[in-house]
Design an enzyme around this catalytic site. Structure first.
Site, PDB file in Angstrom:
ATOM      1  N   GLU A  25     -24.587 -13.638 -17.596  1.00  0.00           N
ATOM      2  CA  GLU A  25     -25.134 -14.888 -17.082  1.00  0.00           C
ATOM      3  C   GLU A  25     -26.598 -14.729 -16.709  1.00  0.00           C
ATOM      4  O   GLU A  25     -26.980 -13.750 -16.036  1.00  0.00           O
ATOM      5  CB  GLU A  25     -24.329 -15.313 -15.849  1.00  0.00           C
ATOM      6  CG  GLU A  25     -24.664 -16.681 -15.329  1.00  0.00           C
ATOM      7  CD  GLU A  25     -24.132 -17.792 -16.209  1.00  0.00           C
ATOM      8  OE1 GLU A  25     -24.698 -18.902 -16.146  1.00  0.00           O
ATOM      9  OE2 GLU A  25     -23.187 -17.555 -16.959  1.00  0.00           O
ATOM     10  N   TYR A  70       0.866  -1.177   0.000  1.00  0.00           N
ATOM     11  CA  TYR A  70       0.000   0.000   0.000  1.00  0.00           C
ATOM     12  C   TYR A  70       0.904   1.229   0.000  1.00  0.00           C
ATOM     13  O   TYR A  70       2.010   1.193  -0.553  1.00  0.00           O
ATOM     14  CB  TYR A  70      -0.958  -0.069   1.207  1.00  0.00           C
ATOM     15  CG  TYR A  70      -2.157   0.825   1.060  1.00  0.00           C
ATOM     16  CD1 TYR A  70      -2.984   0.743  -0.062  1.00  0.00           C
ATOM     17  CD2 TYR A  70      -2.468   1.756   2.032  1.00  0.00           C
ATOM     18  CE1 TYR A  70      -4.094   1.566  -0.205  1.00  0.00           C
ATOM     19  CE2 TYR A  70      -3.576   2.583   1.903  1.00  0.00           C
ATOM     20  CZ  TYR A  70      -4.375   2.487   0.777  1.00  0.00           C
ATOM     21  OH  TYR A  70      -5.467   3.303   0.646  1.00  0.00           O
ATOM     22  N   ALA A  90     -36.113 -21.362 -29.015  1.00  0.00           N
ATOM     23  CA  ALA A  90     -35.559 -20.248 -29.791  1.00  0.00           C
ATOM     24  C   ALA A  90     -35.147 -19.100 -28.879  1.00  0.00           C
ATOM     25  O   ALA A  90     -35.202 -17.936 -29.257  1.00  0.00           O
ATOM     26  CB  ALA A  90     -36.592 -19.762 -30.816  1.00  0.00           C
ATOM     27  N   LYS A  96     -20.808 -19.968 -10.244  1.00  0.00           N
ATOM     28  CA  LYS A  96     -20.133 -19.745 -11.523  1.00  0.00           C
ATOM     29  C   LYS A  96     -18.703 -19.273 -11.289  1.00  0.00           C
ATOM     30  O   LYS A  96     -17.757 -19.708 -11.967  1.00  0.00           O
ATOM     31  CB  LYS A  96     -20.907 -18.693 -12.321  1.00  0.00           C
ATOM     32  CG  LYS A  96     -20.631 -18.725 -13.809  1.00  0.00           C
ATOM     33  CD  LYS A  96     -21.370 -19.872 -14.458  1.00  0.00           C
ATOM     34  CE  LYS A  96     -21.257 -19.833 -15.960  1.00  0.00           C
ATOM     35  NZ  LYS A  96     -22.146 -20.796 -16.614  1.00  0.00           N
ATOM     36  N   ALA A 151     -31.998 -17.882 -25.888  1.00  0.00           N
ATOM     37  CA  ALA A 151     -30.570 -17.593 -25.975  1.00  0.00           C
ATOM     38  C   ALA A 151     -29.772 -18.793 -26.477  1.00  0.00           C
ATOM     39  O   ALA A 151     -28.986 -18.693 -27.423  1.00  0.00           O
ATOM     40  CB  ALA A 151     -30.058 -17.136 -24.610  1.00  0.00           C
ATOM     41  N   ALA A 152     -29.968 -19.954 -25.850  1.00  0.00           N
ATOM     42  CA  ALA A 152     -29.188 -21.133 -26.227  1.00  0.00           C
ATOM     43  C   ALA A 152     -29.558 -21.625 -27.622  1.00  0.00           C
ATOM     44  O   ALA A 152     -28.680 -21.954 -28.433  1.00  0.00           O
ATOM     45  CB  ALA A 152     -29.403 -22.240 -25.200  1.00  0.00           C
TER      46      ALA A 152
END
Length: 404
Positions: free
Chosen positions: A150, A53, A209, A108, A211-212
């Site tokens: 996400e 620091y 139909a 995640k 996102a994936a």
């Protein structure tokens, strides 16, 4: 540890509802959260404090101010990803809000570290407004080497990703789209190889139909599949339909060469591949109309669109999104290595070529071990992350988006 003082863990804690409820290991594990920040340098005395620091840190700050590129060398920027959500499409739970999404975002983040050696920070935003999300991420971006979007619902997720990619010079990756697409393509490549076919000989049907589904359709077309038909709740996406969103209209324009119309069942007749990313249940009579030696990737969780017991009656290869069946299509096979490779070369973005390279590398991991029960590696296969990382880094250099 100081963290234990602030938020002590208690393995005797079972659930938030009733202290007399039976012990619940899920609540016990999550008590206090699943991650923490840890220093990488010691601060044990006055001299070490003065280096970590003030006053020592001022030298580094001044150097970065003169040459901003040094931030990659003298901070954690090049090895940390922001995991950003608004909590609107969390796993199979839907729109549960930012606070309720945090356990998933923490999960995640620890997967990034465990499987890719990448540090990640969960960020749950208290807004669902597209403009506000974009503006917030743009303001946060100087602290990070990449952004993993996400569990943001469609169709907003497409615009948010596109705008951030246009305005930032770091990788922006919506895992619900592209992670799923990369792993699906890898499994499909190996299924085709196992049965002596090429992608160009296959016609696929995608149920979903969102996102994936959109991302899978795009990557399959890019990889050279013979044809792909995408279906939403109302049936096949066709240019003749007048009820399509802009994204669905775009998808209809580059898919469905066969010009099929009607419900999902019409698309499945004679199809070589079923890819489910929608939920719901496909009736067995429709499954029975698929081509001999077909592939069924029913990836809805926890209930696949076509249960493996039924799928195995008709398919040469069956995959799901579940860990208790063979051939799990799991995003953790892709996103840690993709980001590790991109960060390694300080890529400015993640290209289609990098995604294709990731899929090829992932498929190659088990190329010598192929069987109907093994067309994709286990998430715990230690060969996965190094293979994907190396392939993505090489592709980034080849495509001119690497900065070192």
């Amino acid at each position: 540890m100081a963290a234990e003082i602030v938020n002590p863990r208690s393995d005797s804690f079972s659930s938030p509802s009733d202290a007399e409820e039976p012990f619940d290991p899920a609540f016990a594990l999550h008590r206090g959260g699943k991650m923490a920040i840890q220093a990488t340098v010691p601060v044990r005395d006055r001299d070490e404090l003065s280096l970590a620091y003030t006053p020592g840190v001022a030298k580094v700050c001044s150097a970065i101010a003169e040459n901003p590129e040094l931030v990659h060398d003298y901070t954690w920027k090049s090895q940390v990803v922001a995991v950003v959500t608004d909590g609107t499409a969390v796993l199979g739970l839907g729109d549960i809000g930012p606070e309720a999404s945090l356990p998933v975002m923490e999960g995640k983040a620890i997967l990034f570290k465990q499987f890719g050696g990448v540090d990640a920070v969960p960020i749950a935003l208290a807004t669902t407004d597209t403009d506000e999300i974009v503006e917030t991420v743009l303001r946060l971006a100087p602290s990070f080497g990449g952004v993993n979007l996400e569990d943001i619902s469609a169709p907003r997720c497409f615009e948010i990703e596109r705008r951030l990619q246009e305005q930032l010079d770091i990788p922006v990756f919506h895992d619900d789209q592209h992670g799923t697409a990369v792993v699906t393509l890898a499994a499909l490549r190996n299924a085709a190889t196992l049965t002596g076919r090429s992608l160009g000989q296959l016609r696929a049907v995608i149920s979903g139909a969102g996102a994936a589904g959109v991302a899978i359709a795009r990557i399959l077309i890019e990889a050279g599949i013979g044809d792909v038909t995408v279906c939403d709740r109302k049936g096949i996406l066709s240019v003749d339909r007048d009820d399509l969103t802009d994204i669905k209209r775009e998808v209809a324009g580059f898919t469905n060469k066969s010009k099929l119309v009607g419900p999902l069942e019409s698309a499945m007749s004679g199809a070589d591949v079923f890819i489910g990313v929608s939920g719901g249940t496909v009736p067995e009579p429709a499954v029975a109309t698929m081509a001999e030696g077909c592939f069924i990737f029913a990836m809805a969780n926890p209930d696949p669109e076509i249960h493996p017991a039924i799928a195995h009656k008709y398919a040469a290869v069956v995959a799901t999104g579940r860990s208790d069946f063979p051939n799990q299509i799991n995003n953790v096979l892709a996103f840690p290595g993709i980001f590790a490779g991109a960060l390694q070369v300080r890529a400015s973005r993640i290209t289609e070529g990098m995604k294709l390279a990731a899929a090829e590398a992932l498929a190659a991991v088990v190329a010598d071990e192929l069987s109907p029960e093994c067309v994709i590696p286990s998430p715990f296969d230690e060969r996965v992350a190094p293979a994907v990382t190396s392939a993505v880094a090489a592709a980034a250099r080849a495509e001119g988006v690497a900065r070192r």
